[in-house]
Enzyme design. Structure first.
Site, PDB file in Angstrom:
ATOM      1  N   ASP A   1       0.866  -1.177   0.000  1.00 36.89           N
ATOM      2  CA  ASP A   1       0.000   0.000   0.000  1.00 36.89           C
ATOM      3  C   ASP A   1       0.909   1.236   0.000  1.00 36.89           C
ATOM      4  OD1 ASP A   1      -3.237   0.197   1.523  1.00 36.89           O
ATOM      5  OD2 ASP A   1      -2.201   1.771   0.390  1.00 36.89           O
TER       6      ASP A   1
ATOM      7  N   ASP B   1      -2.677   4.859  -2.351  1.00 46.86           N
ATOM      8  CA  ASP B   1      -3.658   5.505  -1.479  1.00 46.86           C
ATOM      9  C   ASP B   1      -3.994   6.914  -1.976  1.00 46.86           C
ATOM     10  OD1 ASP B   1      -5.029   5.300   1.156  1.00 46.86           O
ATOM     11  OD2 ASP B   1      -3.847   7.082   1.582  1.00 46.86           O
TER      12      ASP B   1
ATOM     13  N   GLU C   1      -6.186   4.251  -5.833  1.00 46.24           N
ATOM     14  CA  GLU C   1      -7.424   4.537  -5.122  1.00 46.24           C
ATOM     15  C   GLU C   1      -7.825   5.957  -5.505  1.00 46.24           C
ATOM     16  OE1 GLU C   1      -7.493   5.733  -1.140  1.00 46.24           O
ATOM     17  OE2 GLU C   1      -9.420   4.841  -0.722  1.00 46.24           O
TER      18      GLU C   1
ATOM     19  N   ASP D   1     -12.325   0.360   4.560  1.00 50.48           N
ATOM     20  CA  ASP D   1     -12.927   1.690   4.773  1.00 50.48           C
ATOM     21  C   ASP D   1     -14.444   1.671   4.738  1.00 50.48           C
ATOM     22  OD1 ASP D   1     -10.401   3.310   2.759  1.00 50.48           O
ATOM     23  OD2 ASP D   1     -10.509   3.054   4.927  1.00 50.48           O
TER      24      ASP D   1
HETATM   25  O1  TEU Z   1      -9.003   6.187   2.032  1.00 50.71           O
HETATM   26  C1  TEU Z   1      -9.412   7.426   1.456  1.00 50.71           C
HETATM   27  C2  TEU Z   1     -10.834   7.379   1.282  1.00 50.71           C
HETATM   28  O2  TEU Z   1     -11.330   7.777   0.256  1.00 50.71           O
HETATM   29  C3  TEU Z   1     -11.629   6.731   2.381  1.00 50.71           C
HETATM   30  O3  TEU Z   1     -10.859   7.002   3.547  1.00 50.71           O
HETATM   31  C4  TEU Z   1     -12.965   7.399   2.503  1.00 50.71           C
HETATM   32  O4  TEU Z   1     -13.069   8.460   1.624  1.00 50.71           O
HETATM   33  C5  TEU Z   1     -13.101   7.945   3.888  1.00 50.71           C
HETATM   34  O5  TEU Z   1     -13.237   6.805   4.724  1.00 50.71           O
HETATM   35  C6  TEU Z   1     -14.247   8.909   3.953  1.00 50.71           C
HETATM   36  O6  TEU Z   1     -15.451   8.227   4.132  1.00 50.71           O
HETATM   37  C7  TEU Z   1      -7.617   5.958   2.090  1.00 50.71           C
HETATM   38  C8  TEU Z   1      -7.409   4.733   2.969  1.00 50.71           C
HETATM   39  O7  TEU Z   1      -8.043   3.604   2.347  1.00 50.71           O
HETATM   40  C9  TEU Z   1      -8.009   5.034   4.319  1.00 50.71           C
HETATM   41  O8  TEU Z   1      -7.964   3.885   5.171  1.00 50.71           O
HETATM   42  C10 TEU Z   1      -7.225   6.173   4.939  1.00 50.71           C
HETATM   43  O9  TEU Z   1      -7.864   6.544   6.141  1.00 50.71           O
HETATM   44  C11 TEU Z   1      -7.187   7.393   4.000  1.00 50.71           C
HETATM   45  O10 TEU Z   1      -6.930   7.080   2.645  1.00 50.71           O
HETATM   46  C12 TEU Z   1      -6.065   8.327   4.417  1.00 50.71           C
HETATM   47  O11 TEU Z   1      -4.833   7.688   4.133  1.00 50.71           O
END
Ligand code: TEU
Ligand code: CA
Length: 558
Positions: free
Chosen positions: A100, A201, A255, A329
């Site tokens: 990641d 990410d 992502e 998430d």
């Molecule tokens: O997630 C970004 C993201 O889009 C989600 O966190 C979602 O938008 C957020 O939960 C709002 O509802 C990535 C990772 O997958 C997440 O675990 C991290 O918290 C975030 O980035 C920051 O690095």
């Protein structure tokens, strides 16, 4: 037909959230040796690639998505020797590993940030984004993904730094070529160790626009039009590909919050030479109201099907899609898109059959292979997720109804997907001999790997069978896709086909029997059931079907 065939298009990916996967040393926190202990379980599902959530050194403000050293392993997870053993174990089983890559931001405890904040003129100052305040407050009105302002005041230099996520996750300044080279260097370090690629990410937000106020009140609009798809995003990703990925046989998945149908192909078109595929969030944010996750609205099932069709059309002759319904998430898929009560087993299998019969690379999130469900802890104190805790503090400060907030957490909170994996019915579900860092779902005696391992009708057995069917039928990977009667409010049906073979997929996403008429794209007089979650579908004639609640079937047309 999608163009070039390649391993990452034909792969099935399994996502591991290490903190919750398996604890080998009794400290209540999952770790790398714990994953090594379970590699045979992962292999037994039939997956090809493991996406490992961050394992780098971190203070765990956001459970590893706040990295303080990109070149070392988080203390709680073990050592670099453990990592090397894990990577060898994955490769020895014929699987590949995606790390990641979290480079939109670092931890505020990273050495870079400690230096950057110390003065206005040190060499690392411009590794981050610093602005003067305005009218005694932050430089603009940008909101954080995790409640409050996206700016934090730092007294040492009387300026604010940007953090789209928590204040312990300062955004990195991608305008700075020295910072970009630092990122490419750390990427090479892991690829030279033999890692097979990256999940990137929030890669869609690394290029910042001007720092004007956002004009939007709906947070999703701010994500899409202010934070994501910035002016230099494609320049940066092309540079990253040129400097790093193009020199290895790697798989990359970006992502992409804020990436939509108008912008998606620019990231993954073959000629773009940027990323291999994307996680878009059209279907994942559709039940988020204007206020985001804790402002929920019902899922529109017809819209859900339309989103999958539009993205499939987008990638049918270029680029490539990812197919996922959950991750660390979002809430558990069987609770969100299925029925985790009366039709728990049937709906968990239906979701698996959908994941494995769509065009695109499917992603299985740890625990979904046994149908793990949402959890409803009694108290906010039982929760950990910084997104939940920050939002709770904001609701409390604003005098809003905290009982209602807890109900939203039960439905939409990220910790639903972060309760420890339920390995068996022994104490702590076999996850740890210590006190688990997050409480275990009390349904673990009923839902666990051990009691599904050898059960012919278990969800786990179905995942194994379904994944082997997908791998035995590459037409399910590359074949065409066409939805049937998209306006139907309960049934999701579609064709998959190529020059050699044709399939019909029928999915009843409802608690009721559903009569369903298919279109006449193909002659269905001679159908063979390839796999189903409850045997063959009753049929009146060869065009009209009577689907049982949550019935799922994959037919081959002879
Ligand atoms: O997630 C970004 C993201 O889009 C989600 O966190 C979602 O938008 C957020 O939960 C709002 O509802 C990535 C990772 O997958 C997440 O675990 C991290 O918290 C975030 O980035 C920051 O690095
Ligand atoms: Ca541990």
């Amino acid at each position: 037909m999608s163009l070039k065939k390649t391993w990452w298009k034909e792969a099935v990916v399994y996502q591991v959230y290490p903190r919750s996967f398996n604890d080998s040393n009794g400290d209540g926190i999952g770790d790398l040796q714990g994953i090594i202990e379970k590699l045979d379980h992962i292999k037994s599902i039939g997956v090809d690639v493991i996406w490992l959530c961050p394992v780098y050194k971190s203070p765990n403000d956001d459970n590893g998505y706040d990295i303080s050293d990109y070149y070392d392993i988080m203390d709680e997870f073990g050592s670099m020797a453990d990592f090397d053993e894990l990577l060898d174990g994955i490769h020895a089983r014929g699987m590949k590993l995606l790390m990641d890559l979290v480079v939109n931001h670092s931890s505020d405890e990273h050495a870079w940030f400690k230096e950057s904040r110390s003065s206005k003129d040190n060499p690392k100052r411009d590794y981050y984004i610093w602005k003067e305040g305005k009218n005694g407050g932050p430089p603009n009105n940008w909101p954080s993904f995790f409640s409050g302002s996206a700016w934090q005041y730092a007294g040492e230099t009387d300026e604010y730094y940007l953090h789209l996520f928590t204040k312990k996750q300062p955004d990195l300044n991608w305008e700075n070529p020295k910072l970009r080279e630092e990122v490419y260097q750390l990427m090479r370090y892991w690829l030279d160790k033999g890692v097979n690629g990256f999940r990137m990410d929030v890669i869609s937000v690394i290029s910042k626009r001007n720092y004007e106020d956002t004009p939007y009140t709906n947070f999703n609009d701010t994500i899409a039009h202010v934070y994501a798809n910035g002016p230099r995003i494609h320049e940066f990703l092309k540079e990253m590909n040129r400097e790093v990925m193009s020199r290895y046989d790697v798989m990359t998945v970006g992502e992409g919050p804020g990436i939509d149908l108008d912008t998606g192909l620019q990231y993954v078109a073959e000629e773009a030479r940027e990323l291999n595929m994307l996680f878009h969030f059209g279907h994942m944010f559709m039940d988020h109201g204007p206020g985001g996750r804790f402002d929920p609205k019902p899922i529109d099932f017809v819209e859900f099907k339309k989103i999958f069709r539009l993205w499939d059309e987008k990638f049918q002759s270029d680029g490539w899609g990812s197919i996922f319904l959950g991750n660390h998430d979002f809430q558990r898929i069987v609770s969100r898109f299925g029925n985790d009560g009366e039709f728990w087993q049937e709906s968990a299998k239906l979701l698996c059959l959908m994941l494995m019969t769509m065009r695109g690379t499917p992603y299985v999130y740890q625990g979904d292979e046994i149908g793990m469900t949402n959890v409803a802890f009694d108290s906010i104190d039982d929760y950990d997720d910084v997104e939940i805790m920050n939002a709770y503090a904001e609701w409390k400060e604003q005098g809003k109804n905290l009982d209602l907030f807890l109900k939203h957490v039960h439905v939409n909170g990220r910790d639903n997907a972060r309760t420890p994996i339920q390995w068996d019915a022994t104490k702590n579900a076999g996850f740890t001999t210590g006190k688990p860092w997050l409480k275990i779902n009390p349904n673990y005696p009923e839902i666990n790997v051990a009691n599904q391992q050898n059960a012919g009708d278990s969800i786990l057995t179905f995942y194994r069978e379904m994944i082997s069917k997908r791998k035995a039928n590459p037409s399910l990977v590359y074949g065409n896709y066409a939805v049937i009667n998209e306006e139907h409010k309960q049934v999701y049906a579609y064709w998959r086909w190529d020059d050699s073979i044709k399939y019909l997929i029928l999915l009843n996403f409802s608690d009721d029997q559903q009569p369903f008429e298919i279109d006449d794209r193909f002659d269905t007089n001679n159908l063979t059931l390839v796999i189903g979650n409850m045997g063959a579908v009753q049929t009146g004639n060869k065009k009209s079907f009577n689907l049982q609640p949550w019935q799922a079937a994959l037919y081959q047309i002879q």
